[in-house]
Design a protein around this motif. Sequence first.
Motif, PDB file in Angstrom:
ATOM      1  N   MET A  80      11.247   3.383 -44.419  1.00  0.00           N
ATOM      2  CA  MET A  80      10.582   3.857 -43.210  1.00  0.00           C
ATOM      3  C   MET A  80      10.657   2.763 -42.156  1.00  0.00           C
ATOM      4  O   MET A  80      11.047   1.627 -42.440  1.00  0.00           O
ATOM      5  N   GLY A  81      10.306   3.111 -40.963  1.00  0.00           N
ATOM      6  CA  GLY A  81      10.291   2.139 -39.888  1.00  0.00           C
ATOM      7  C   GLY A  81       9.609   2.708 -38.671  1.00  0.00           C
ATOM      8  O   GLY A  81       9.216   3.881 -38.634  1.00  0.00           O
ATOM      9  N   ALA A 141       6.844   6.242 -35.482  1.00  0.00           N
ATOM     10  CA  ALA A 141       7.045   6.036 -36.911  1.00  0.00           C
ATOM     11  C   ALA A 141       7.999   7.083 -37.462  1.00  0.00           C
ATOM     12  O   ALA A 141       7.937   8.265 -37.109  1.00  0.00           O
ATOM     13  N   GLU A 142       8.892   6.658 -38.348  1.00  0.00           N
ATOM     14  CA  GLU A 142       9.884   7.535 -38.961  1.00  0.00           C
ATOM     15  C   GLU A 142       9.492   7.787 -40.415  1.00  0.00           C
ATOM     16  O   GLU A 142       9.561   6.886 -41.259  1.00  0.00           O
ATOM     17  N   GLN A 147      21.510   5.799 -42.354  1.00  0.00           N
ATOM     18  CA  GLN A 147      20.735   6.272 -41.213  1.00  0.00           C
ATOM     19  C   GLN A 147      20.601   5.107 -40.237  1.00  0.00           C
ATOM     20  O   GLN A 147      20.180   4.019 -40.628  1.00  0.00           O
ATOM     21  N   ARG A 148      20.962   5.331 -38.990  1.00  0.00           N
ATOM     22  CA  ARG A 148      21.016   4.243 -38.007  1.00  0.00           C
ATOM     23  C   ARG A 148      20.107   4.547 -36.826  1.00  0.00           C
ATOM     24  O   ARG A 148      20.004   5.688 -36.377  1.00  0.00           O
ATOM     25  N   PHE A 149      19.442   3.501 -36.343  1.00  0.00           N
ATOM     26  CA  PHE A 149      18.521   3.623 -35.214  1.00  0.00           C
ATOM     27  C   PHE A 149      18.731   2.431 -34.279  1.00  0.00           C
ATOM     28  O   PHE A 149      18.948   1.319 -34.733  1.00  0.00           O
ATOM     29  N   THR A 150      18.662   2.705 -32.997  1.00  0.00           N
ATOM     30  CA  THR A 150      18.668   1.645 -31.996  1.00  0.00           C
ATOM     31  C   THR A 150      17.291   1.570 -31.383  1.00  0.00           C
ATOM     32  O   THR A 150      16.734   2.590 -30.956  1.00  0.00           O
ATOM     33  N   THR A 151      16.720   0.367 -31.363  1.00  0.00           N
ATOM     34  CA  THR A 151      15.335   0.251 -30.930  1.00  0.00           C
ATOM     35  C   THR A 151      15.073  -1.111 -30.312  1.00  0.00           C
ATOM     36  O   THR A 151      15.815  -2.074 -30.553  1.00  0.00           O
ATOM     37  N   THR A 152      14.045  -1.171 -29.514  1.00  0.00           N
ATOM     38  CA  THR A 152      13.490  -2.427 -29.028  1.00  0.00           C
ATOM     39  C   THR A 152      12.113  -2.574 -29.643  1.00  0.00           C
ATOM     40  O   THR A 152      11.293  -1.659 -29.570  1.00  0.00           O
ATOM     41  N   ASP A 153      11.862  -3.727 -30.225  1.00  0.00           N
ATOM     42  CA  ASP A 153      10.656  -3.949 -31.028  1.00  0.00           C
ATOM     43  C   ASP A 153      10.715  -3.033 -32.257  1.00  0.00           C
ATOM     44  O   ASP A 153      11.783  -2.584 -32.663  1.00  0.00           O
ATOM     45  N   GLY A 154       9.572  -2.750 -32.854  1.00  0.00           N
ATOM     46  CA  GLY A 154       9.550  -1.927 -34.050  1.00  0.00           C
ATOM     47  C   GLY A 154       9.805  -2.744 -35.304  1.00  0.00           C
ATOM     48  O   GLY A 154       9.767  -3.986 -35.292  1.00  0.00           O
ATOM     49  N   VAL A 180      11.548  -2.196 -39.750  1.00  0.00           N
ATOM     50  CA  VAL A 180      12.136  -1.326 -40.765  1.00  0.00           C
ATOM     51  C   VAL A 180      11.833  -1.939 -42.122  1.00  0.00           C
ATOM     52  O   VAL A 180      11.776  -3.169 -42.263  1.00  0.00           O
ATOM     53  N   GLY A 181      11.608  -1.090 -43.118  1.00  0.00           N
ATOM     54  CA  GLY A 181      11.264  -1.633 -44.428  1.00  0.00           C
ATOM     55  C   GLY A 181      11.173  -0.564 -45.492  1.00  0.00           C
ATOM     56  O   GLY A 181      11.664   0.562 -45.336  1.00  0.00           O
TER      57      GLY A 181
END
Length: 567
Positions: free
Chosen positions: A217-218, A224-225, A239-246, A248-249
């Motif tokens: 999750m992240g 929240a995902e 599964q790929r995500f582009t983000t600022t801050d946040g 993943v774990g």
Amino acid sequence: MQDNRNLILAIVLSAIVLIGWSIFFPTSTEELPAEQPPQEQIADAPGGTDAPVAAQPRTVDQALAEGGRVPIDTPLLKGSINLQGARIDDLSLVRHRYDQKKNSEAIRLLSPAGTPKAYFAEAGWTGEGVETPGPSTVWQASADRLTPEKPLTLTWENGTGQRFIQTISVDDGYLFTIERRVENRGEGAIAVRPYATARRAQATSDQSFWTVHLGPMGVFNDAAEYDIDYETLDEEGRQRFTTTDGWVGFTDKYWLTAIIPGKGESVTANMRAVPSGGYQVDYVSEPMLIAPGQAKSGTTRLFAGAKEKEFLDRYEDEGVVRISKAIDWGWFEWFMRPIFDLLRWLFHVTGNFGVAIICLTFLVRLVLYPIANKQFRSMAGMRRIQPKLKALQDRYKEDKPRLQQEMLKLYKEEKINPAAGCLPILLQIPIFYALYKVLLVSVEMRHQPFVLWLQDLSAPDPLTPVNLFGLLDFTPPSWIAIGILPILLGITMWLQFKLNPQPMTDPVQKQVFGIMPWVLMVIMAPFAAGLQLYWVVSNILTIAQQKWLYYRYDKEQEASEHAAQKG
């Protein structure tokens, strides 16, 4: 009668909710993960390299004895950092144990590569045209121990003028901060790309719940995902995500390992199943161009520990975006958080979570008293006019529409609202659900004792007459292991129903009232003892309140009739 049907409908709906929970959200008993063939590990790191595969399976003790290590020593964490690869791969949670036995070991969260339950985190760099440290790199340590008061600096030079530095600090909770720095003392510019990764050889051993997300999750772009699990990675791939801050774990029922980029840093985060076995989450930052004679720095943080709300809220206040979402509160988070905070405050005041639940029950009944007062006054009125209702039913038994008209007229004359009994029951449902979810997801409730045989309020009542209260040496299946608290729940529910006005026309209603307490007794048997305790105490308070209000109502009616006769 229609109004009694409304009351029964509310009760039946409550039962359906409970039955749905017991079917779709089974209670989980925490077990040690099953042993699996060791996997050294989880290839496909962002750097594209990996540690050598172990020729033979290794135990944790063997792995810990193989290389240079720096111990980790904090009030909540014990373990070590592997100087080969600069991996945080040995971590136990000091105040959380596998069970309640005196000799029970502390929960091991992270384990070295090559062991059956390998699980670790690391930070590093990739680069082109420059040698970067990898899993086999042996780092030089500045200290012999990492504590909240004493950070640890790791350094490594590649022999061509580049120096890599990681300064690791840890607080008094579960948060590591890794300050990373690259110094370019070579003749040409270099480009490096920071990354961080967490890898595990096995999926969580905790049972899955519809209401609780487990697995990768992240938080990406402030959301929240929860929609990706281990099965998703197995079937659909990366599964790929582009983000600022946040961040993943991996989240388990009670534990979390999360890698967190620096504040304001734009990254690409990935979740993946590794072909050789296991799972990985990682993030990769934007490339950094470092000219000769210059240096550039960045920060990675690592949460590795129990999902204790106190620390999650604290880290969120310190800038870790929505890390409190690691606890899957669900849609009713706005209601559940205050319930949990109140429970925790009551626990700090009383020193016992069972007493805190009882105090919560009293507070709930106090808040609902005005509504309950109207409910019981209406029910007392219904009991008083039972003979009049029976006379109407006998008179108009062949004319149902006229019977309904006359009954409504009687209710109006006597100022009685038969539907008043539904509201308190319906208001109790969200409170009941909130307590159910708190007992399910909050590590603070795990292994909390009450009194006597109730030594874990987050587990079902263990004392059952099915095995003669433990005298017979066998553990009955959960669906027949009806404990003392569920039995008390059934009895108090039966007594409560006996005080209610009895349905007079529909035999089905009588049957529902007759069997519902015992159906709920069986349904509630596998649920947490804390939830059963809440319901039993609530029933007892309801019975006492109901009898007192009935008595007071009867006295008021007698006084009113006496005054009318005098007048």
